[in-house]
Design a protein around this motif. Structure first.
Motif, PDB file in Angstrom:
ATOM      1  N   PRO A  54      21.833  11.608  12.723  1.00 56.08           N
ATOM      2  CA  PRO A  54      21.270  10.524  11.909  1.00 56.08           C
ATOM      3  C   PRO A  54      19.795  10.777  11.646  1.00 56.08           C
ATOM      4  O   PRO A  54      19.109  11.312  12.514  1.00 56.08           O
ATOM      5  N   PRO A  55      19.296  10.448  10.469  1.00 52.94           N
ATOM      6  CA  PRO A  55      19.955   9.718   9.376  1.00 52.94           C
ATOM      7  C   PRO A  55      20.655  10.617   8.369  1.00 52.94           C
ATOM      8  O   PRO A  55      21.036  10.149   7.300  1.00 52.94           O
ATOM      9  N   TYR A  56      20.816  11.893   8.675  1.00 54.20           N
ATOM     10  CA  TYR A  56      21.388  12.838   7.724  1.00 54.20           C
ATOM     11  C   TYR A  56      22.906  12.745   7.742  1.00 54.20           C
ATOM     12  O   TYR A  56      23.527  12.636   8.809  1.00 54.20           O
ATOM     13  N   GLN A  57      23.496  12.809   6.559  1.00 53.08           N
ATOM     14  CA  GLN A  57      24.949  12.700   6.420  1.00 53.08           C
ATOM     15  C   GLN A  57      25.617  14.063   6.273  1.00 53.08           C
ATOM     16  O   GLN A  57      26.838  14.151   6.253  1.00 53.08           O
ATOM     17  N   TYR A  65      14.198  18.997   7.394  1.00 55.86           N
ATOM     18  CA  TYR A  65      14.085  18.297   8.670  1.00 55.86           C
ATOM     19  C   TYR A  65      12.635  18.067   9.074  1.00 55.86           C
ATOM     20  O   TYR A  65      12.291  16.995   9.602  1.00 55.86           O
ATOM     21  N   ILE A  66      11.767  19.056   8.856  1.00 54.36           N
ATOM     22  CA  ILE A  66      10.411  18.938   9.399  1.00 54.36           C
ATOM     23  C   ILE A  66       9.458  18.153   8.499  1.00 54.36           C
ATOM     24  O   ILE A  66       8.337  17.868   8.909  1.00 54.36           O
ATOM     25  N   PRO A 194      14.978  18.745  16.778  1.00 59.66           N
ATOM     26  CA  PRO A 194      15.636  17.522  17.265  1.00 59.66           C
ATOM     27  C   PRO A 194      15.620  17.469  18.789  1.00 59.66           C
ATOM     28  O   PRO A 194      15.564  18.505  19.466  1.00 59.66           O
ATOM     29  N   LEU A 195      15.681  16.265  19.337  1.00 56.10           N
ATOM     30  CA  LEU A 195      15.559  16.100  20.778  1.00 56.10           C
ATOM     31  C   LEU A 195      16.733  16.697  21.542  1.00 56.10           C
ATOM     32  O   LEU A 195      16.587  17.091  22.698  1.00 56.10           O
ATOM     33  N   TRP A 196      17.903  16.792  20.906  1.00 57.14           N
ATOM     34  CA  TRP A 196      19.020  17.391  21.624  1.00 57.14           C
ATOM     35  C   TRP A 196      18.768  18.865  21.893  1.00 57.14           C
ATOM     36  O   TRP A 196      19.263  19.419  22.881  1.00 57.14           O
ATOM     37  N   ALA A 224      13.149   5.930   7.593  1.00 54.64           N
ATOM     38  CA  ALA A 224      12.693   5.188   6.416  1.00 54.64           C
ATOM     39  C   ALA A 224      12.781   6.025   5.148  1.00 54.64           C
ATOM     40  O   ALA A 224      13.072   5.502   4.066  1.00 54.64           O
ATOM     41  N   LEU A 225      12.535   7.332   5.269  1.00 52.37           N
ATOM     42  CA  LEU A 225      12.644   8.211   4.099  1.00 52.37           C
ATOM     43  C   LEU A 225      14.061   8.263   3.560  1.00 52.37           C
ATOM     44  O   LEU A 225      14.282   8.596   2.386  1.00 52.37           O
ATOM     45  N   TYR A 226      15.041   7.958   4.414  1.00 50.99           N
ATOM     46  CA  TYR A 226      16.445   7.950   3.992  1.00 50.99           C
ATOM     47  C   TYR A 226      16.988   6.525   3.917  1.00 50.99           C
ATOM     48  O   TYR A 226      18.189   6.292   4.039  1.00 50.99           O
ATOM     49  N   VAL A 227      16.066   5.579   3.702  1.00 50.91           N
ATOM     50  CA  VAL A 227      16.393   4.166   3.463  1.00 50.91           C
ATOM     51  C   VAL A 227      17.247   3.605   4.608  1.00 50.91           C
ATOM     52  O   VAL A 227      18.227   2.886   4.373  1.00 50.91           O
TER      53      VAL A 227
END
Length: 263
Positions: A54-57, A65-66, A194-196, A224-227
């Motif tokens: 998330p928030p990527y589909q 990402y960065i 990413p944290l993972w 927020a950038l991905y609403v």
């Protein structure tokens, strides 16, 4: 009330004019994240595979990402730059004039904080425009929904700079303190990975990233950038902003700095 508004307009305009006259500051603020976007991303792209999180589909490029992390980088460095300007003003004497005005110190410092946040947001939108021109585009609505997230993140990082400026007495000591703050906050966050990914390498570093307020500011901007709304990120960012602001105001209180400000 008019006195408070006049002070706000005057201080924000002063920050804006200082920014306009320091064109190299604007260029430097954009060059730094663009180097990461165009140069470092090429090397990290192969080393850091990204899953669908998330928030990527769907799967995204590393450059995509960065981008939120680099927006946070701009705001982090600008927060430190505003801290530097406060220390400079204190050494030059203009800070004494500001703090001895009849208005409360908390309002004057809040005006400085709002001015620094506004400058940060302008720089972020300039960077997002360049990223879009390079083909790294966000949802159109995201450029609007990210504004509240940028305000919250900018206030948090600006209040951190304000806190540092209240305790750094000499301009010469600023560089060391800045590096001690900026680089751990930036690299121990989700700005670049990413944290993972961090959890796979070290549980301790993962936990440090979780308590890093910069991580939550980045995730707030990312969603927020991905609403999308990220409630936990908003909570922790606002909490950090409140803590930093209260501590900074305490650091600038007359009992700490004296009746005419520390100088």
């Amino acid at each position: 009330m008019s006195r408070y508004l006049t002070a706000l307009i005057a201080i924000v305009l002063r920050e804006a004019l200082r920014f306009v006259h320091q064109r190299e500051r604007f260029v430097a603020a954009l060059v730094r994240p663009l180097v990461w976007l165009l140069v470092f991303a090429a090397g990290f792209r192969a080393a850091l595979g990204l899953s669908i999180i998330p928030p990527y589909q769907t799967y995204i490029s590393y450059e995509t990402y960065i981008v939120p992390g680099l927006c946070g980088m701009i705001m982090l460095f600008n927060g430190m730059q505003s801290s530097l300007s406060l220390i400079y003003d204190r050494e030059m004497g203009s800070m004494k004039l500001l703090l001895t005005s009849p208005l409360p110190r908390w309002w004057l410092l809040t005006c400085k904080l709002l001015g620094a946040t506004a400058i940060s947001i302008i720089q972020v939108y300039a960077f997002l425009a360049i990223a879009a021109a390079l083909g790294i585009k966000m949802p159109v609505a995201g450029y609007l929904t990210v504004l509240p997230a940028l305000i919250v993140a900018g206030l948090m990082l600006g209040s951190l700079g304000l806190l540092l400026s209240s305790f750094i007495k000499q301009l010469e000591n600023f560089a060391g303190v800045m590096n001690f703050v900026i680089f751990p906050m930036f690299f121990l966050s989700s700005a670049l990975y990413p944290l993972w990914k961090m959890a796979e390498s070290s549980e301790l570093l993962y936990n440090i990233c979780l308590v890093n307020p910069f991580t939550h500011a980045i995730e707030l901007i990312r969603f927020a950038l991905y609403v999308e709304f990220n409630g936990p990120a908003l909570f922790w960012t606002v909490l950090a902003a409140a803590v930093f602001t209260v501590a900074a105001l305490w650091g600038y209180s007359p009992r700490i700095t004296g009746p005419r400000g520390r100088g």
